[in-house]
Design a protein around this motif. Structure first.
Motif, PDB file in Angstrom:
ATOM      1  N   SER A   1      -0.460  -4.456   0.075  1.00 44.80           N
ATOM      2  CA  SER A   1       0.832  -3.934  -0.369  1.00 44.80           C
ATOM      3  C   SER A   1       1.434  -4.817  -1.443  1.00 44.80           C
ATOM      4  CB  SER A   1       1.813  -3.827   0.807  1.00 44.80           C
ATOM      5  OG  SER A   1       2.111  -5.105   1.328  1.00 44.80           O
TER       6      SER A   1
ATOM      7  N   GLU B   1       5.417  -5.646  -3.047  1.00 47.19           N
ATOM      8  CA  GLU B   1       6.864  -5.450  -3.057  1.00 47.19           C
ATOM      9  C   GLU B   1       7.413  -5.888  -4.400  1.00 47.19           C
ATOM     10  OE1 GLU B   1       9.193  -6.410   0.590  1.00 47.19           O
ATOM     11  OE2 GLU B   1       7.293  -7.302   1.242  1.00 47.19           O
TER      12      GLU B   1
ATOM     13  N   CYS C   1      11.191  -6.420  -6.755  1.00 46.93           N
ATOM     14  CA  CYS C   1      12.651  -6.530  -6.746  1.00 46.93           C
ATOM     15  C   CYS C   1      13.117  -6.932  -8.140  1.00 46.93           C
ATOM     16  CB  CYS C   1      13.093  -7.593  -5.736  1.00 46.93           C
ATOM     17  SG  CYS C   1      14.864  -7.969  -5.726  1.00 46.93           S
TER      18      CYS C   1
ATOM     19  N   LYS D   1       5.927  -9.548  -4.576  1.00 49.58           N
ATOM     20  CA  LYS D   1       5.186 -10.147  -3.463  1.00 49.58           C
ATOM     21  C   LYS D   1       3.931  -9.304  -3.252  1.00 49.58           C
ATOM     22  CE  LYS D   1       8.799 -10.065  -0.583  1.00 49.58           C
ATOM     23  NZ  LYS D   1       9.709 -10.311   0.570  1.00 49.58           N
TER      24      LYS D   1
ATOM     25  N   ARG E   1       0.677  -8.839  -0.862  1.00 49.21           N
ATOM     26  CA  ARG E   1       0.211  -9.202   0.485  1.00 49.21           C
ATOM     27  C   ARG E   1      -1.201  -8.680   0.721  1.00 49.21           C
ATOM     28  NH1 ARG E   1       2.238 -10.704   5.553  1.00 49.21           N
ATOM     29  NH2 ARG E   1       4.270 -11.054   4.590  1.00 49.21           N
TER      30      ARG E   1
ATOM     31  N   GLU F   1       0.490 -13.893   1.693  1.00 49.46           N
ATOM     32  CA  GLU F   1       1.382 -13.321   0.678  1.00 49.46           C
ATOM     33  C   GLU F   1       1.509 -14.262  -0.506  1.00 49.46           C
ATOM     34  OE1 GLU F   1       5.209 -11.116   1.698  1.00 49.46           O
ATOM     35  OE2 GLU F   1       5.963 -13.046   0.978  1.00 49.46           O
TER      36      GLU F   1
ATOM     37  N   GLU G   1       5.751  -0.262 -10.133  1.00 52.25           N
ATOM     38  CA  GLU G   1       5.603   0.836  -9.180  1.00 52.25           C
ATOM     39  C   GLU G   1       4.813   2.006  -9.747  1.00 52.25           C
ATOM     40  OE1 GLU G   1       9.547   0.322  -6.334  1.00 52.25           O
ATOM     41  OE2 GLU G   1       9.566   1.846  -7.898  1.00 52.25           O
TER      42      GLU G   1
ATOM     43  N   TRP H   1      14.378  -5.128  -2.348  1.00 51.52           N
ATOM     44  CA  TRP H   1      12.935  -4.944  -2.418  1.00 51.52           C
ATOM     45  C   TRP H   1      12.549  -3.493  -2.171  1.00 51.52           C
ATOM     46  CZ3 TRP H   1       9.917  -8.797  -4.088  1.00 51.52           C
ATOM     47  CH2 TRP H   1      10.368 -10.111  -3.960  1.00 51.52           C
ATOM     48  N   THR H   2      11.533  -3.024  -2.863  1.00 54.20           N
ATOM     49  CA  THR H   2      10.876  -1.759  -2.575  1.00 54.20           C
ATOM     50  C   THR H   2       9.384  -2.033  -2.471  1.00 54.20           C
ATOM     51  OG1 THR H   2      10.738  -1.216  -4.933  1.00 54.20           O
ATOM     52  CG2 THR H   2      12.591  -0.316  -3.685  1.00 54.20           C
ATOM     53  N   THR H   3       8.644  -1.184  -1.727  1.00 55.43           N
ATOM     54  CA  THR H   3       7.247  -1.458  -1.399  1.00 55.43           C
ATOM     55  C   THR H   3       6.319  -0.396  -1.939  1.00 55.43           C
ATOM     56  OG1 THR H   3       7.958  -2.569   0.625  1.00 55.43           O
ATOM     57  CG2 THR H   3       5.640  -1.936   0.489  1.00 55.43           C
ATOM     58  N   THR H   4       5.174  -0.826  -2.470  1.00 55.38           N
ATOM     59  CA  THR H   4       4.083   0.050  -2.865  1.00 55.38           C
ATOM     60  C   THR H   4       2.878  -0.311  -2.012  1.00 55.38           C
ATOM     61  OG1 THR H   4       4.867   0.175  -5.135  1.00 55.38           O
ATOM     62  CG2 THR H   4       2.579   0.769  -4.754  1.00 55.38           C
ATOM     63  N   SER H   5       2.260   0.673  -1.386  1.00 54.28           N
ATOM     64  CA  SER H   5       1.081   0.380  -0.546  1.00 54.28           C
ATOM     65  C   SER H   5       0.104   1.539  -0.591  1.00 54.28           C
ATOM     66  CB  SER H   5       1.509   0.089   0.891  1.00 54.28           C
ATOM     67  OG  SER H   5       2.203   1.181   1.442  1.00 54.28           O
TER      68      SER H   5
END
Length: 374
Positions: free
Chosen positions: A6, A8, A10, A36, A38, A44, A64, A370-374
């Motif tokens: 993943s 993250e 920001c 970040k 991971r 991380e 993103e 923070w937003t996450t891409t996975s």
């Protein structure tokens, strides 16, 4: 096998405590892009860059919508291949500017992750020249309302009192006579043996204007004049290098090895200030430093001492890291949980795995999310 699970991202918008000026612009806040990365093993890595005083959301979009998908599911140790894939993906959207800075931040995070995965501090993972400390110059001398030439001198002397043997100040905002008064005050305050750097931040338009300043400043023996012209005006940098006895330093906002090679081929820089958070990350910074070594040129990287200290430690032709001892201008310092220390004019390297610090999540939450891409 460290597989990327993943990412993250920001954008942190951090206001300056005091409005601060350079030769030709004024800044009230700074936008930083944070990432970040991971692995499936739970390791991380972090990366970051300075986006500018506005437009931080461009960084988030780049991560993103463009670059994150290139990394997810891939092995983090394939750094060279991952860099090439990100660069290829971004050919149409930006081989320079914010997209390249996003590549830089992600690449920094990969190196941090990989060094942590094997339990080594970054400078040792890269192959160190210096194991414990690196030489630094203290950076400051900005234009703030009411700040006189004498006060600039006092500021430079305060860095020397902290143990620094080299200091840097801004130049180019006042007229030639005024700038001479600032440089004279600094030199008199620090004495003859401390190295004094000058940073013009692209403030001059041609060599005639530049020499109106430098002919007055040359007697004070600056170590270098930084960014006298716009970054793409390589020809003027080269002409100025032939006109003045002061070494020309530049490339802090140079992108990619090809720009840097052209700059060196034309004799436009005696010192490169290549920034790993700008040029394409640690991967590209290492390539550029190696090219510079082939020309007999030193590298003194710009800004972000937190990432550049270990790079200087691992690079034979790197002389100094630029160090900001407080958070008044480089307010990125507010976003991390452990600061680099200094002793006798040298920065003390972290000895814990990776970069040696993380984001201070309470502070980051004040300025972004923070937003996450996975």
């Amino acid at each position: 096998m460290p597989i990327i699970q993943s990412i993250e991202v920001c954008v942190a918008r951090v206001p300056l405590d005091h409005v601060t000026s350079f030769s030709n612009r004024t800044v009230t806040e700074r936008h930083y892009g944070l990432v970040k990365v991971r692995s499936v093993d739970g390791v991380e890595g972090i990366g970051f860059c300075y986006v500018g005083s506005a437009g931080g959301e461009l960084f988030r979009v780049a991560v993103e919508q463009l670059l994150g998908a290139v990394l997810i599911g891939k092995e983090s140790l394939g750094v060279e291949g991952l860099w090439q894939r990100m660069y290829q993906e971004a050919l149409l959207q930006g081989r320079m500017g914010t997209v390249m800075r996003a590549i830089s931040a992600l690449d920094i995070a990969l190196w941090d992750l990989n060094a942590k995965a094997v339990g080594l501090p970054l400078h040792k993972y890269l192959g160190a020249v210096e194991l414990d400390t690196v030489p630094a110059y203290a950076s400051g001398g900005y234009y703030v309302e009411g700040k006189t030439a004498a006060m600039v001198g006092e500021e430079m002397a305060s860095y020397v009192a902290l143990g620094f043997k080299a200091v840097k100040m801004k130049t180019g905002r006042w007229d030639p006579k005024g700038e001479e008064s600032r440089v004279k005050a600094a030199r008199e305050a620090i004495g003859p043996d401390v190295e004094l750097m000058l940073d013009c931040n692209n403030g001059w338009v041609d060599t005639v204007q530049a020499m109106q300043y430098l002919s007055r400043i040359e007697p004070y023996r600056p170590y270098f004049i930084e960014e006298p012209f716009g970054p793409d005006d390589i020809e003027s940098h080269a002409r100025l290098a032939r006109l003045t006895s002061i070494p020309v330093a530049t490339a802090e906002i140079g992108y990619g090895r090809w720009y840097h090679k052209q700059l060196l081929d034309m004799g436009g820089a005696a010192i490169l200030q290549t920034d790993a958070a700008v040029c394409g990350g640690i991967t590209e910074w290492k390539r550029i430093a190696a090219i510079a070594a082939g020309y007999g040129v030193q590298v003194c990287p710009h800004w972000f001492h937190d990432v550049h200290a270990p790079l200087v430690a691992a690079t034979p032709n790197a002389r100094y890291v630029e160090f900001f001892w407080d958070d008044q201008v480089l307010n990125f310092r507010r976003l991390i949980d452990r600061q680099l220390g200094h002793k006798d004019g040298r920065v003390v390297l972290h000895q814990t795995p990776g970069l040696g610090f993380g984001f201070d999540e309470k502070q980051v939450a004040k300025y972004g999310a923070w937003t996450t891409t996975s």
